[in-house]
Design a protein around this motif. Structure first.
Motif, PDB file in Angstrom:
ATOM      1  N   LYS A  17      13.106  -4.471  36.373  1.00  0.00           N
ATOM      2  CA  LYS A  17      12.446  -4.801  37.646  1.00  0.00           C
ATOM      3  C   LYS A  17      13.235  -5.804  38.483  1.00  0.00           C
ATOM      4  CE  LYS A  17       8.188  -2.890  36.962  1.00  0.00           C
ATOM      5  NZ  LYS A  17       7.654  -2.986  35.606  1.00  0.00           N
TER       6      LYS A  17
ATOM      7  N   SER B   8       8.201  -8.916  41.737  1.00  0.00           N
ATOM      8  CA  SER B   8       8.827  -7.769  42.410  1.00  0.00           C
ATOM      9  C   SER B   8       8.520  -7.775  43.893  1.00  0.00           C
ATOM     10  CB  SER B   8       8.309  -6.465  41.806  1.00  0.00           C
ATOM     11  OG  SER B   8       8.705  -6.357  40.475  1.00  0.00           O
TER      12      SER B   8
ATOM     13  N   THR C 259       9.684  -4.966  45.616  1.00  0.00           N
ATOM     14  CA  THR C 259       9.579  -3.534  45.912  1.00  0.00           C
ATOM     15  C   THR C 259       9.074  -2.814  44.669  1.00  0.00           C
ATOM     16  OG1 THR C 259      11.835  -3.144  45.175  1.00  0.00           O
ATOM     17  CG2 THR C 259      11.537  -3.567  47.525  1.00  0.00           C
ATOM     18  N   GLU C 260       8.647  -1.564  44.861  1.00  0.00           N
ATOM     19  CA  GLU C 260       8.209  -0.751  43.731  1.00  0.00           C
ATOM     20  C   GLU C 260       8.911   0.599  43.839  1.00  0.00           C
ATOM     21  OE1 GLU C 260       4.083   0.152  43.854  1.00  0.00           O
ATOM     22  OE2 GLU C 260       4.262   1.683  42.300  1.00  0.00           O
TER      23      GLU C 260
END
Lengths: 477, 253
Positions: B95, B218, B220-221
């Motif tokens: 991640k 995070s 972004t995903e």
């Protein structure tokens, strides 16, 4: 003299048998790895030499040695020719399928299956080329030293006993093989040094490894090789020097070898070659016979001393414009002419293919042989340049040829024939590194004597009784 | 001048990358990895600066799991004096984003008083091309990205030629600064066996995200990773009119 009769059309009997075998091959390999279309097979009927294209009837793409074994066994039962194919970068028509049959494209087997850094060896499959291997080794401090011009398959290089510019110091392919996995004509999988064995040297029994080196696919198909790697030199330098004539350039080489200078590369380009290179790459160099040198050493002082000694010897032989460099960019610039040599020659004649000769003679005879060859070429009216691994007495004449022009080809074959005779007369060989393939079969008797050829034919008959392994190459039939 | 060089462990460029069946990422198990090629170039340039006596110390840095040590050892063999390994476990590393890496580098650069941060222009796995720029932003330092030539201007400035869309641009940046390396900057040297031996004795400092106060939330995903559509076979046509008709049918004309 080479006979064009050898290249008559493919035997239709073989063609039919191959068609019949397609379902059996598909069962072994899967449909996607059995290729029969004309456009696909066309690629496999020629190498980078000048022999006309003769495609095989089927191209198989094995992924494992067991598949190779199964295919060869089938072909042996049916008496169908089998031709192994690595990168197709040979120069002697080794892969030309003029008797039809099955081509084994081995590029799918592309792994380095072992790297033994402490033992300075690694095991590679036929799909691994020399540049690929060095890329895989790049952070280990080790490198594979046999460097022919092409980015060839290492197993293919073994099949042709290849060498390169570094062989003068690190040995040819023959000195750098520890063990081979070979599939024989009946499908037997053989390990020439015993399975998984990697001793540095051995006196155990007959030397089977060397039997297959240079056998050009006629005694077995090499599917894996344990090869030597060497430590990268900590320090390098390069130098270039021109000479008033060939004799003095070659004399310098002899002096360098006699002074026990462990030169890493020493290459020779003749005047015509230099002219072509200078024009092709717009270089600021002399249009004279030129030596290209490279030095490897333990440290900077070591290579400095080697370079200084080489300079002294060049000057002693009336060398002109000795230039040296120790940085990568500078070294590449100095060597540019040598790197572009083949292309420079070919660019002198659009649409031509390259016809390359390959004699190797004792060093003491080199000045005489090169000078006479140059005279012969000049007298013939044909255009040809000379490039040589002079440290080993090996040189190549490069002719840009148009194969269809029969009159011209007669002259070229004449030049090549006289060159071979010249080399044989002084105790040399008709081929230093390219192999016999198709074009030099007729010289074997003169070079090795009846006894030598007879013994080779006996070995061939024993190992390949049905003559399916690359038939028509190396030995006359 | 002290130089911090960031090096990333990526899938080797020669490998045929495959997408995982669950389409979350690519297969990395048992796949050859090596140092990001642009990072190799950045490291080479830093070492050349040291050889020319413009830099005093080269420190290599990498954020990642235990395997990243190999990359740092290679960097040490190629001329770095020390290395810093910011270790995270595999799951966390999945991640990690350029945003986090840039934060870590910026913190190190400030705390340990580096004069120059040298990175590759982008990594060959994500092609993000963000880390160098983010570091410059976090530190408020000048940046010279896509460097194809680096020269010193006294001890306070660098003159950098950059590769840009229209050609080349030459700029002068005041140190401390961030540079990112482009392909034509240099040709990296090979690590020789003696240097590989010596590298075994050079120090690798271990750090944790906590040590640097790093927030790995995070930004972004990843929704999906998929392969490009497979190439279909072609077909032969009899003549040019048919060819034109087919091209029109396929919307190519």
């Amino acid at each position: 003299m080479f006979s064009h009769n050898l290249l008559r059309s493919v035997s239709s009997a073989v063609c039919k048998k191959c068609e019949g075998l397609v379902p059996k091959f598909e069962a072994i390999f899967g449909n996607e790895y059995v290729k029969t279309t004309e456009s696909f097979r066309d690629h496999y009927g020629h190498d980078e030499g000048h022999f006309p294209n003769r495609p095989p009837d089927i191209v198989l793409m094995p992924g494992t040695v067991q598949e190779v074994s199964a295919a060869i066994r089938l072909c042996n039962e049916q008496r169908i020719p089998v031709i192994p194919y690595g990168t197709g970068t040979g120069l002697e028509g080794g892969v030309t399928a003029f008797k039809g049959g099955v081509c084994l494209d081995l590029k799918r087997m592309d792994q380095m299956t072992q790297l033994n850094e402490e033992d300075f060896d690694c095991v590679v499959q036929p799909g691994v080329t020399r540049k690929m291997l060095n890329e895989m080794l790049k952070n280990t401090g080790l490198w594979f030293t046999v460097d022919p011009g092409a980015d060839a398959s290492i197993c293919g290089m073994i099949a042709t006993q290849a060498s390169g510019t570094c062989s003068v110091r690190y040995g040819t392919m023959k000195s750098n093989v520890k063990n081979l996995e070979v599939v024989l004509a009946d499908g037997t999988i053989l390990y020439t040094r015993g399975k998984n064995r990697r001793p540095w040297k051995s006196s155990a029994g007959y030397n089977l490894t060397d039997l297959f080196i240079g056998s050009e696919g006629t005694l077995g198909v090499i599917t894996s090789a344990c090869v030597n790697v060497h430590p990268r030199p900590p320090a390098l330098s390069a130098a270039v020097c021109s000479f008033p004539d060939v004799a003095r350039a070659v004399e310098t080489v002899v002096n360098i070898r006699h002074m026990a200078l462990p030169i890493a590369r020493i290459e020779f380009l003749d005047e015509k070659q230099m002219q072509a290179c200078i024009a092709h790459s717009k270089l600021n160099m002399e249009e004279k016979p030129t030596l290209f040198m490279e030095f490897h050493g333990a440290n900077e002082r070591d290579v400095e001393e080697q370079t200084a000694l080489a300079e002294e010897l060049c000057i002693l032989n009336q060398g002109i414009r000795f230039e040296a460099a120790t940085d990568t960019v500078g070294m590449n610039q100095l060597w540019q002419a040598r790197h572009m040599a083949y292309y420079a020659t070919m660019s002198q004649r659009k649409g031509a293919r390259g016809f390359t000769t390959d004699v190797c003679v004792p060093l003491s005879q080199l000045p005489k042989v090169v000078t006479e060859t140059r005279k012969d070429i000049d007298a013939s009216g044909m255009y040809g340049t000379i490039v040589g691994h002079v440290g080993e007495g090996n040189f190549h004449c490069i002719f840009p040829v148009v194969e269809e022009d029969e009159k011209e080809m007669q002259i070229i074959w004449g030049l090549s024939d006289r060159l071979v005779k010249r080399a044989l007369a002084v105790g040399g060989t008709c081929t230093g590194e390219h192999g016999i393939g198709l074009g030099k079969i007729n010289y074997l008797k003169e070079e090795l004597g009846e006894e030598g050829v007879h013994l080779m034919k006996l070995l061939k008959k024993t190992l390949d009784p049905n003559n399916i392994l690359n038939p028509g190459k190396v030995l006359s039939e | 001048m002290r130089v911090l060089v960031g090096v990333k462990r990526v899938i080797d460029f020669a490998v045929k990358v495959r997408v995982k069946p669950d389409k979350t990422s690519v297969v990395t198990d048992n796949v050859p990895h090596s140092m990001n090629p642009f990072d190799e170039i950045a490291l080479e340039e830093a070492v050349k600066l040291k050889e020319a006596n413009h830099a005093k110390e080269i420190v290599a840095f990498s954020l990642g799991p235990a395997k990243n040590q190999e990359i740092l050892r290679t960097a040490l063999a190629k001329g770095a004096d020390k290395a810093i390994h910011l270790e995270v476990d595999d799951a966390t590393y999945q991640k990690v984003e350029p945003f986090h890496v840039a934060q870590a580098i910026a913190k190190l650069a400030k705390d340990e008083k580096f004069d120059l941060v040298f990175l590759g222009k982008q990594a060959i796995d994500d092609d993000a091309n963000q880390t160098g720029q983010l570091v410059a932003g976090f530190l408020n330092w000048p940046q010279a990205t896509f460097a194809s030539k680096v020269e010193t201007e006294g001890t306070s400035h660098l003159k950098v030629t950059r590769e840009i869309d229209g050609g080349l641009e030459t700029i002068k940046v005041k140190l401390p600064a961030v540079l990112t390396a482009d392909l034509r900057l240099n040709e990296p040297r090979y690590a020789t066996l003696p240097n590989i031996m010596k590298a075994k004795k050079k120090p690798i400092d271990k750090k944790t995200p906590k040590d640097l106060g790093l927030d790995l939330t995070s930004q972004t995903e990843v929704l999906e990773v998929s392969e490009p559509p497979t190439r279909k076979g072609g077909e032969f046509v009899e003549d040019v009119p048919t060819l034109v008709k087919k091209l029109k049918e396929k919307g190519a004309l």
